[in-house]
Design a protein around this motif. Structure first.
Motif, mmCIF file in Angstrom:
data_model
loop_
_atom_site.group_PDB
_atom_site.id
_atom_site.type_symbol
_atom_site.label_atom_id
_atom_site.label_comp_id
_atom_site.label_asym_id
_atom_site.label_seq_id
_atom_site.Cartn_x
_atom_site.Cartn_y
_atom_site.Cartn_z
ATOM 1 N N ASP A 200 2.388 -8.333 38.750
ATOM 2 C CA ASP A 200 2.135 -7.618 40.006
ATOM 3 C C ASP A 200 3.187 -6.537 40.245
ATOM 4 N N ILE A 201 4.429 -6.864 39.924
ATOM 5 C CA ILE A 201 5.513 -5.887 40.097
ATOM 6 C C ILE A 201 5.291 -4.690 39.187
ATOM 7 N N VAL A 202 4.995 -4.967 37.939
ATOM 8 C CA VAL A 202 4.761 -3.899 36.965
ATOM 9 C C VAL A 202 3.557 -3.058 37.363
ATOM 10 N N ASP A 203 2.494 -3.712 37.815
ATOM 11 C CA ASP A 203 1.282 -2.995 38.219
ATOM 12 C C ASP A 203 1.572 -2.042 39.385
ATOM 13 N N LYS A 204 2.341 -2.495 40.356
ATOM 14 C CA LYS A 204 2.669 -1.638 41.502
ATOM 15 C C LYS A 204 3.520 -0.446 41.063
ATOM 16 N N LEU A 205 4.471 -0.682 40.156
ATOM 17 C CA LEU A 205 5.314 0.405 39.658
ATOM 18 C C LEU A 205 4.495 1.449 38.910
ATOM 19 N N ARG A 206 3.557 0.980 38.091
ATOM 20 C CA ARG A 206 2.732 1.912 37.312
ATOM 21 C C ARG A 206 1.790 2.713 38.222
ATOM 22 N N LYS A 207 1.215 2.058 39.197
ATOM 23 C CA LYS A 207 0.334 2.764 40.127
ATOM 24 C C LYS A 207 1.105 3.829 40.907
ATOM 25 N N GLY A 208 2.357 3.503 41.272
ATOM 26 C CA GLY A 208 3.181 4.483 41.957
ATOM 27 C C GLY A 208 3.457 5.686 41.075
ATOM 28 N N GLN A 209 3.727 5.429 39.794
ATOM 29 C CA GLN A 209 3.978 6.525 38.862
ATOM 30 C C GLN A 209 2.745 7.403 38.697
ATOM 31 N N GLU A 210 1.577 6.769 38.634
ATOM 32 C CA GLU A 210 0.324 7.511 38.447
ATOM 33 C C GLU A 210 0.005 8.451 39.605
ATOM 34 N N ARG A 211 0.454 8.086 40.813
ATOM 35 C CA ARG A 211 0.198 8.981 41.960
ATOM 36 C C ARG A 211 1.381 9.908 42.237
ATOM 37 N N GLY A 212 2.306 9.993 41.249
ATOM 38 C CA GLY A 212 3.383 10.968 41.335
ATOM 39 C C GLY A 212 4.677 10.469 41.929
ATOM 40 N N LYS A 213 4.788 9.164 42.134
ATOM 41 C CA LYS A 213 6.014 8.607 42.718
ATOM 42 C C LYS A 213 7.138 8.676 41.693
ATOM 43 N N LYS A 214 8.286 9.193 42.123
ATOM 44 C CA LYS A 214 9.383 9.432 41.198
ATOM 45 C C LYS A 214 10.410 8.307 41.123
ATOM 46 N N HIS A 215 10.398 7.403 42.095
ATOM 47 C CA HIS A 215 11.399 6.339 42.107
ATOM 48 C C HIS A 215 10.835 5.126 42.835
ATOM 49 N N SER A 216 11.488 3.990 42.667
ATOM 50 C CA SER A 216 11.083 2.763 43.359
ATOM 51 C C SER A 216 12.317 1.926 43.670
ATOM 52 N N ILE A 217 12.229 1.189 44.781
ATOM 53 C CA ILE A 217 13.285 0.271 45.172
ATOM 54 C C ILE A 217 12.708 -1.142 45.223
ATOM 55 N N ILE A 218 13.345 -2.074 44.530
ATOM 56 C CA ILE A 218 12.960 -3.481 44.571
ATOM 57 C C ILE A 218 14.132 -4.263 45.156
ATOM 58 N N VAL A 219 13.904 -4.963 46.252
ATOM 59 C CA VAL A 219 14.938 -5.799 46.864
ATOM 60 C C VAL A 219 14.661 -7.255 46.492
ATOM 61 N N VAL A 220 15.654 -7.914 45.928
ATOM 62 C CA VAL A 220 15.483 -9.305 45.511
ATOM 63 C C VAL A 220 16.553 -10.171 46.169
ATOM 64 N N ALA A 221 16.141 -11.277 46.765
ATOM 65 C CA ALA A 221 17.076 -12.233 47.348
ATOM 66 C C ALA A 221 17.724 -13.041 46.236
ATOM 67 N N GLU A 222 19.009 -13.357 46.397
ATOM 68 C CA GLU A 222 19.734 -14.082 45.353
ATOM 69 C C GLU A 222 19.127 -15.444 45.048
ATOM 70 N N GLY A 223 18.375 -16.008 46.013
ATOM 71 C CA GLY A 223 17.759 -17.304 45.797
ATOM 72 C C GLY A 223 16.532 -17.251 44.905
ATOM 73 N N VAL A 224 16.097 -16.042 44.554
ATOM 74 C CA VAL A 224 14.917 -15.878 43.683
ATOM 75 C C VAL A 224 15.347 -15.861 42.225
ATOM 76 N N CYS A 225 16.235 -14.941 41.909
ATOM 77 C CA CYS A 225 16.726 -14.798 40.535
ATOM 78 C C CYS A 225 17.863 -13.791 40.521
ATOM 79 N N SER A 226 18.479 -13.631 39.379
ATOM 80 C CA SER A 226 19.533 -12.644 39.210
ATOM 81 C C SER A 226 18.930 -11.244 39.193
ATOM 82 N N GLY A 227 19.525 -10.342 39.952
ATOM 83 C CA GLY A 227 19.061 -8.959 39.933
ATOM 84 C C GLY A 227 19.216 -8.338 38.564
ATOM 85 N N VAL A 228 20.280 -8.717 37.857
ATOM 86 C CA VAL A 228 20.527 -8.175 36.517
ATOM 87 C C VAL A 228 19.423 -8.602 35.559
#
Length: 319
Positions: A200-228
């Motif tokens: 789902d994350i990848v799909d949203k990023l690709r759709k954004g790119q297809e409509r000309g979006k140049k950047h994306s921000i993903i916020v992740v809580a530390e309780g989910v996983c490592s941001g790295v």
């Protein structure tokens, strides 16, 4: 009641100092003596206790951290440690205790309550994960700190056409990620309370790119996983230029916002009122801008609930 104590425990939070100030000045206003316990439950066990006067809490309302200092204390989880704490309280003639902190601090107050000692818990944690209150002291300041960082990261993300992963604190609660993600216009918000699918994350990023979006921000809580680790997965799945920022302890520092100063003052003063009224074993909070108090043992049996309507809104606005 003639003598009360106050301590801060666990992770520090902006607004703890205004809460301490409120406890001390409210108590003195009602002709009580106030004793500061330095270093949390560790200081309680060792007897690091000093009388506080009006001037002791002068010029602290704008300062982050806690003048009483804080520490985690595994010893206080034991019956022996709790008994040592009780002996110190009795030795100093302290008849009631205000405990400012998060989940672990409340558990210490709960232990003293079960031993028959009057305690009142005041919710001080940036994680906003204490049941029985809509907001905890420090949460609003942490949000503003994260938003400031997120806005600056968006500037560079736009300039370089990059995807940025921003890891925020919160332990096992997603409130910081949710509120800052919504306020900062993040394209994706990952929180412990809701599962996620990398597809789902990848799909949203690709759709954004297809409509000309140049950047994306993903916020992740530390309780989910490592941001790295998440950044590596996103980079491998999309081949997008991806960077990671782990904000870390910067979120716990800084001068408390006006909202946190007012909240801390209200809750600290209310804790003293409860002790004066002979009501121990309570915790204070705020609901619909009204002060509330509830049984501290019952509170710890509840679960913190995320605002799922807010999460739904964030999903709707990040299409």
């Amino acid at each position: 009641m003639k003598k009360i104590g106050v301590l801060t425990s666990g992770g520090d939070a902006p607004g703890m100092n205004p809460a301490i100030r409120a406890v001390v000045r409210k108590a003195i206003y009602h002709n009580l003596e106030v004793y500061g316990i330095y270093g949390g439950y560790t200081g309680l066990i060792s007897g690091n206790i000093k009388k506080l006067e009006l001037g002791s809490v002068g010029d602290i309302i704008q300062r982050g951290g806690t003048m009483l200092q804080s520490a985690r204390c595994p010893e206080f989880k034991t019956k022996e440690g709790q008994q040592k704490g009780m002996e110190q309280l009795k030795a100093h003639g302290i008849e009631g205790l205000v405990v400012i902190g998060g989940d672990g601090s409340y558990r210490g107050a709960k232990a003293l309550t079960e031993l028959g000692y009057p305690c009142v818990g005041v919710p001080g944690t940036i994680d906003n994960d204490i049941p029985g209150t809509e907001f905890t002291i420090g949460f609003d300041t942490a949000l503003n700190t994260v938003i400031d960082s997120l806005d600056k990261i968006r500037d560079t993300a736009t300039s370089h056409e990059r995807t940025f992963i921003i890891e925020v604190m919160g332990r096992n609660a997603g409130d910081i990620a949710l509120w800052t993600g919504l306020a900062g216009g993040a394209e994706t918000i990952l929180i412990p309370e809701v599962g996620y699918d990398m597809n789902d994350i990848v799909d949203k990023l690709r759709k954004g790119q297809e409509r000309g979006k140049k950047h994306s921000i993903i916020v992740v809580a530390e309780g989910v996983c490592s941001g790295v680790e998440l950044g590596k997965q996103v980079q491998e799945a999309t081949n997008f230029d991806t960077r990671v920022s782990v904000l870390g302890h910067i979120q716990r520092g800084g001068s408390p916002t006006a909202a946190d100063r007012v909240l801390a003052s209200r809750l600290g003063a209310r804790a003293v009122e409860l002790l004066i009224a002979g009501k121990g074993g309570r915790a204070v909070g705020i609901e619909k801008n009204q002060l509330v108090d509830y049984d501290i043992i019952e509170a710890l049996a509840r679960e913190h609930k995320l605002d799922h309507d807010l999460y739904k809104l964030s999903m709707e606005l990040s299409i």
